[in-house]
Structures are given as structure tokens and as C-alpha cells.
Design an enzyme around this catalytic site. Structure first.
Site, PDB file in Angstrom:
ATOM      1  N   LYS A   1       0.833  -1.202   0.000  1.00 25.20           N
ATOM      2  CA  LYS A   1       0.000   0.000   0.000  1.00 25.20           C
ATOM      3  C   LYS A   1       0.871   1.257   0.000  1.00 25.20           C
ATOM      4  CE  LYS A   1      -3.482   2.171   3.060  1.00 25.20           C
ATOM      5  NZ  LYS A   1      -4.220   2.018   4.340  1.00 25.20           N
TER       6      LYS A   1
ATOM      7  N   SER B   1      -8.853   3.390   3.739  1.00 25.75           N
ATOM      8  CA  SER B   1      -7.874   3.888   2.786  1.00 25.75           C
ATOM      9  C   SER B   1      -7.143   2.807   1.997  1.00 25.75           C
ATOM     10  CB  SER B   1      -6.833   4.738   3.530  1.00 25.75           C
ATOM     11  OG  SER B   1      -6.140   3.959   4.498  1.00 25.75           O
TER      12      SER B   1
ATOM     13  N   SER C   1      -9.804   1.135   7.875  1.00 28.77           N
ATOM     14  CA  SER C   1      -9.235   1.264   6.532  1.00 28.77           C
ATOM     15  C   SER C   1      -8.857  -0.050   5.866  1.00 28.77           C
ATOM     16  CB  SER C   1      -8.013   2.181   6.554  1.00 28.77           C
ATOM     17  OG  SER C   1      -8.410   3.516   6.730  1.00 28.77           O
TER      18      SER C   1
END
Length: 473
Positions: free
Chosen positions: A71, A147, A171
Site C-alpha cells: 500500500k 484507505s 481502513s
């Protein structure tokens, strides 16, 4: 190996094929690169073109040869650029591996790319100005959560079986819900958060990952769990591997189910139905199920999270060698800078007090119950543009209120520290995935994984794939 064969296996399955000599790691990587490029063209899930070559990794780790994505979470992998989804960050590379990245390499995961995130990772949608919206493989007009949205989209589309994520208020779990995946947030302290990430979030943000199966999640947790500081790795005390918990009998548990949001916001009827049905299934499996939930003060959640979010957004950029260009940050990021400059120490002390208040309430609840079942999101996956991070009308409080109206069930367990997992147990009338969150007492990932595996067998989701799934082509 054909594309459809690759996409039909989870990470453990691919590792077993490699170990048995039925396919080589190089062959798996080759087809994975095709899958990554095809999936990214559909969902816009990468922040950079695929890495060539893959990042260095051990050839003999427990997940050796399994394709993987990291990520855009900040400085994760030594020498690799990062952006945190922002136009204001460019030409910056990580000086060293994070603790988790060190373990991911040791596990043998083959890291092929960097996944998209919302700017500064403070959103439940992945729609940065820099990279544009990441599209849901189940419906390209809808978002993927955030996210860890790029990671979720790429796993759901079949690009890789596993991807890195982090969870500071939901997230990992919220993208898992939006994309029909398994998303685990471990207990506070189970996984290292440093040396460069996590400390500014007061222990609220936890690193983990997203997968399509419970067993992949368990093997992944085994690979990354345990304390560590910088380059020094302290082996955790001996314990039964989490992978062995999958399929183990959890016993007869006291399970509470609630579909009422602590903020009082209305929860979509299809989302409610999915959580209730999961409770019914657990009752049929022999557990004692009742309707109950922690006595959490919704205002205390906001008092704990708003100062944390301000610091999380503002601190990395305000402490950088060069201050960001205000014209290159989105509206809520700019607002966080302003509020950080106005924030007094008493507000941070109030946040710590609120965190303690919430933690005590949740801790007391788990003296009477072994598990809690809730929805993951309050609604179905939202159409693009529903959450507007670049809206100048927002304050940090109004911004968090807007995302917590969308996802009202997850942040409380970041504050209190218990492990929580989102499982794809429900489906809307229109065929969209609906995640159900299961929460266990602090430190009981073993129990959580046992029950998650029970539900995976009783309410299987392996046969469901989205229209953008690469294995369907």
C-alpha cells in the site's frame, strides 16, 4: 500456468503448487504480472506501474513465490517512492524497510507494485485528485472504500491473492466490505507499526492485509506478527501458529449481535439483514447468540478520533524538510494543517481521556461476551463522489462525521484495541458484497480466526467473483 488457474488459487494454494513442483515461482510471477496489468486497467488500483523486477524477497519463506502488493502507506520499502495519494509528495523514497516490510520479504512474498490510497489515508473512499477514483470490481460506478482501497480492488479483481493494508479507523475492514474480501485488523501491539509509521496515531493504526480466504489471512498474520524495533527483530514467544486455528473448534461461545450504530445514524436494511443472518448462522452452529452491544458513547469516539486525525494528516508534511505547496493538497488536508496550528495540548489530553473511556466500555463488554457481530459498513458501497475529501466546506470534525456516518462500526475498535475482522457474508439484492464485522476480546485473534473459518464454511463466498475478475476472461 493459465490466467484462470492462477486466479482460482489463494496464496496458500499457490505456495503449495510451487512447493510440490507443479509450477515454478517464475511461472507464477509471470502470470501474476499479466493479472496485475489487466486488473489495474479495470479498477485503477496502482499508484505506480508494476515493479520490474519484483522487490527482493526470501526464496524459501512460508509464502515464497506468492504475488503481493504493498500500500502507498508512506515509507514502507527501502528505495521505493511513496506519495500517500498526494500531489504534494514527489521524488521521496523510503530510507529503509518498515518492520512489517522486513517480515513480508522474509516470508517470501513477491511484491509487484504499490496500491492506490486517498490523500493522506484519511478517507473511506479511494478517490485522490492525484490518481483519480479506484473502481469497484463489482460495480465500476461505485467506490472501494478506504484507505486500503487500491489493495482491496486488486485482490478482489484477482490480480494477487494477498495485499498489504493498514487500518486506523476501518481502513482495511471497510475496503474488505466494499470488495467482498476478508480484512483483519489485529489487536493493538500484535503487529509492529514502525519505525516511521503508526506512532503519530497513538497506537490506533494497525498494519495487516486483505485476502480472499480466512486461511490466507491466518498465514499472513503468522508472517508479520510479533514485536520489533527498527532493524532488530524480537521473536514472539512460542505459541500455536494462527494458521492452525483455522478449522479448530472454538467451543460454544457467547455471541452478541448489534446493528445499532453508536452515533445513532440509520443503517441500511440490507446491511442490517446480513449481520442478523450471520448471528442466526452462529446460533445454528451451536453458539449462544443474543442482541447486545457495548455501551459506547458516540461523542467520545469523535473526541478521541478528531485530534488523532489532525495529527495523522498534518504531522508528516509539517515535519518534512520542505513544507507542502498548499496548491497541491486537497481541501481536508489543508484544513488539517490549519487546525493543527490552532490545536492546544488540552485537546490532545481530552482525546486520550476519551480513548480511555471508550476502551473501558468495550473491555467491560467482553467480560460478558466472547464475540461481537456488527455490520462493517452502514451502507452499500457508495457511488464515486459520495465522500468529498476535496470539499473546502469541511472542518476535520465534519469530515470525520461524514465518513463515520458511512462506516459507523469500525473506529471504536481502533480506539479500544480489540481484533476485528470483516467477512463477506452478505450480498445485496443488486449483487453487491456486504461485510459483517466480528470482534473478539483483546489478544484473541485465535478465537476470531476459528469462528471466521466456521462462517466461511457455513456461508461460503469462494464461488462469487466480480465482473472484473481476471480469472473470468
Amino acid at each position: 500456468m493459465e490466467l484462470h488457474e492462477y486466479a482460482s488459487h489463494d496464496g496458500v494454494g499457490l505456495r503449495e503448487l510451487i512447493a510440490a513442483g507443479e509450477v515454478t515461482a517464475a511461472e507464477v510471477e509471470s502470470v501474476a504480472r499479466r493479472a496485475v496489468e489487466m486488473a489495474d486497467a479495470e479498477v485503477n488500483g496502482l499508484a505506480l506501474p508494476p515493479f520490474t523486477p519484483a522487490l527482493d524477497h526470501a526464496p524459501d519463506g512460508p509464502l515464497a513465490g506468492v504475488p503481493f502488493l504493498i500500500k502507498d502507506n508512506g515509507p514502507v520499502a527501502e528505495g521505493m517512492p511513496f506519495f500517500c495519494g498526494s500531489r504534494s509528495i514527489d521524488g521521496v523514497v523510503a530510507r529503509h524497510d518498515s518492520d512489517v516490510m522486513t517480515r513480508l520479504r522474509a516470508a517470501g512474498l513477491v511484491t509487484l507494485g504499490l496500491t492506490s490510497v486517498p490523500e493522506m489515508l484519511i478517507s473511506f473512499s479511494t478517490e485522490s485528485v492525484r490518481f483519480g477514483p479506484t473502481r469497484n470490481p463489482w460495480d465500476p460506478e461505485r467506490g472501494v472504500g478506504g484507505s486500503s482501497g487500491g489493495s482491496a480492488a486488486m485482490v478482489a479483481a484477482g490480480a494477487v491473492p494477498l495485499a498489504h493494508g493498514s487500518d486506523g479507523a476501518g481502513s482495511i475492514r471497510i475496503p474488505a466490505s466494499c470488495c467482498g474480501l476478508v480484512g483483519l485488523k489485529p489487536s493493538r501491539g500484535r503487529v509492529p507499526c514502525g519505525p516511521d509509521l503508526g506512532e503519530v496515531l497513538f497506537g490506533i493504526s494497525i498494519e495487516s492485509g486483505l485476502s480472499r480466504t480466512v486461511r490466507d489471512t491466518a498465514h499472513y498474520l503468522d508472517a508479520i506478527q510479533g514485536p520489533g524495533v527498527g532493524d532488530k527483530y524480537t521473536a514472539p514467544p512460542p505459541r500455536r501458529p494462527y494458521a492452525e486455528e483455522v478449522g479448530a473448534d472454538p467451543g460454544r461461545l457467547r455471541v452478541a449481535v448489534t446493528t445499532r450504530a453508536w452515533s445513532g445514524v440509520t443503517v441500511d436494511r440490507e446491511v442490517v439483514a446480513a449481520a442478523v443472518e450471520a448471528g442466526r448462522k452462529l446460533e445454528k452452529l451451536g453458539h449462544h447468540v443474543s442482541e447486545a452491544g457495548p455501551a459506547v458513547d458516540g461523542d467520545a469516539i469523535m473526541r478521541a478520533m478528531v485530534p488523532c486525525a489532525i495529527v495523522a494528516v498534518a504531522a508528516p508534511l509539517l515535519t518534512a524538510l520542505r513544507p507542502p505547496d498548499p496548491a497541491k493538497v486537497e481541501a481536508v488536508t489543508l484544513r488539517a494543517f490549519e487546525e493543527a496550528g490552532e490545536m492546544k495540548a488540552l485537546r490532545l489530553l481530552g482525546a486520550f481521556d476519551a480513548q480511555n473511556q471508550v476502551s473501558r466500555s468495550v473491555g467491560a463488554f467482553f467480560t460478558e461476551y466472547d464475540l461481537l457481530v456488527t455490520p462493517t459498513l452502514g451502507r452499500l458501497p457508495a457511488p464515486h463522489g459520495t465522500l468529498r475529501y476535496n470539499d473546502p466546506e469541511h472542518t476535520m470534525t465534519s469530515w470525520l462525521e461524514s465518513i463515520f456516518d458511512y462506516g459507523p462500526f469500525t473506529a471504536v475498535f481502533n480506539i479500544s484495541g480489540q481484533p476485528a475482522i470483516s467477512l463477506p457474508l452478505g450480498w445485496s439484492e443488486g449483487g453487491l458484497p456486504i461485510g459483517v464485522q466480528v470482534v473478539a476480546p483483546y489478544g484473541r485473534e485465535d478465537l476470531l480466526l476459528r469462528v471466521a473459518a466456521q462462517l466461511e464454511e457455513a456461508m461460503p463466498w469462494a464461488g462469487r467473483t466480480p465482473p472484473s475478475f481476471v480469472g473470468n476472461r
